[in-house]
Scaffold this active site. Sequence first.
Site, PDB file in Angstrom:
ATOM      1  N   CYS A  72      46.597  39.828  37.269  1.00  0.00           N
ATOM      2  CA  CYS A  72      47.196  40.157  36.088  1.00  0.00           C
ATOM      3  C   CYS A  72      48.511  40.407  36.364  1.00  0.00           C
ATOM      4  CB  CYS A  72      46.470  41.214  35.244  1.00  0.00           C
ATOM      5  SG  CYS A  72      46.756  42.895  35.992  1.00  0.00           S
ATOM      6  N   CYS A  87      44.191  52.687  32.971  1.00  0.00           N
ATOM      7  CA  CYS A  87      43.934  51.623  32.017  1.00  0.00           C
ATOM      8  C   CYS A  87      43.119  51.892  30.928  1.00  0.00           C
ATOM      9  CB  CYS A  87      43.750  50.233  32.836  1.00  0.00           C
ATOM     10  SG  CYS A  87      44.595  50.010  34.261  1.00  0.00           S
ATOM     11  N   LYS A  96      58.096  40.569  29.698  1.00  0.00           N
ATOM     12  CA  LYS A  96      59.132  41.507  30.477  1.00  0.00           C
ATOM     13  C   LYS A  96      60.304  41.765  29.763  1.00  0.00           C
ATOM     14  CE  LYS A  96      56.973  39.823  34.816  1.00  0.00           C
ATOM     15  NZ  LYS A  96      55.712  41.079  35.089  1.00  0.00           N
TER      16      LYS A  96
END
Lengths: 133, 390
Positions: free
Chosen positions: B210, B89, B25
């Site tokens: 996830c 995705c 992140k």
Amino acid sequence: MSADPQSNAPPFQAGVFEIDSEGPCLLGSRCQSCGRHFFPRAALCLDCLASDLLPVRLSRSGVLECFTRVHMPAPGFKPPYEVGYVTLPEKLRVFAPIQSDGRTLEVGTKMQLVPFRLIDGDRQAYAFAPVSP
Amino acid sequence: MSDEEAPRNLREVCVIGIGTSQFGKFPERPFNALGVEAVRAALADSGVSPKQIQMAYGARIFLEQITAQVVLRDVGIAGIEMINVENACAGGATAVRALWKDIASGFCDIGIAFGVESMTTSPVAGKLIAPSKDDLDGQLGSNMPVVFALIAKRLMATHGATAEDFAQVSVKSHQAAALNPAAQYRKTFTVEEIMASRMVAEPITLLECCPNTDGAAAVVMCSTAMAKKLGKTPIRFLASVLRSSDYFFRKQDLTSFDAGKRAAQDAYEMAGIGPEDLDVVELHDAFAPEELLHYEDLGLCKPGESIALLRSGATSLGGRVPVNSSGGLLSLGHPLSASGVRTICDVVQQLRGTAGPRQKEGARIGLAQMLGGNVNGLEMGAAAVHILAR
């Protein structure tokens, strides 16, 4: 979340369902050429490509395929809430909120449509609940 | 396509460079910095100069335009044909597939495909991916965890799967990620710890989902003939397949993705191999129960035997066919458009024998699968399968 056909709360989406004295009813289409049903309504048979589709009201009851209890918030819902798939006699697998009201649900439990309110904006929707014994 | 013979005049295509950014992140890092990190790494790995690149595909879902141009600008690539791709995705895998077609058919000899996503600066940062306004199921409480929770419930009813089995998928993935310096989460967990994490949608717990991840992945691809001229050891594509899903009304079985199954079958046919020939597999494990249905759709076991395959340890590190030896989306992380390129990078690493403690001894053939998209009326969005060999 009780049945209230007189309610003037707006439907969460137009043209998907109606509420009458018997409760909610899903609005579908039936292809007059191949017989396949569609939900929500379709202008074209996505199977045989015929365009002679008839608007129909779908069965109000079906059979539970699976359901889950959700523990995170979603627009319109306060957790925990339940959702699942119910298969209608028209061979349609419909996703909808589930109202088990503490009753035990299993694969194959007979379910019927009941009125349901989405909490954001107090919009009318539908859910499936087990048919009372 | 599966009924027809594959075109015979296609050239063999290979990967000569792989690169990924750090996964994690990084709200302070602009998306192009992530993309540049991956592209630079892939170029360096290939030994190719940016000036040799003839074609580029960039995949991205969220925000800005001309992703490929903006990323490649900062590595010295401009002026060539660039195409930007979105396929949920499967976007990254779609970029690879598109470049494969260009090189195989002779439109170009060498190019780069990459995917990048900055989830922490996207509109879905810290949230679930929101349903569109006209998505009926989405308006009635569905979302990705719910879709997979319902599949998990079916696996429990039809396959005898237990909550412990789903937790075991996540245990396995975290064990691999702990050995992968590139992974977002490098901590191992027990089945009990996974099951005790916050319940999301029964039976799926938080540690079976996830994470949101920022990251990028890139591959340099060329014709095998060119790789030889460049003196590079090629990792060859035996198959590249991309399929879209059929209508949801045709879906019989909730515990199988028809599009994923068709893509795999077509890929095996194209490669001239079977699932028993695979040494490693990287697949879309956005939620732990999902991995199990892919075992069957990819033919790693017979229908109905996915739980037994998991329990046998065959898909764990050290097993017959390790699945997600990278740590997978569950613990390596899932920057949406990057994941379909990243899976290919990880398979290439295994086939080169450079996967370190996660290496499958003597790995020769690997499969990278990626799925994407969830919308009312269709089974899902896209399914891509690539088979690679050394």
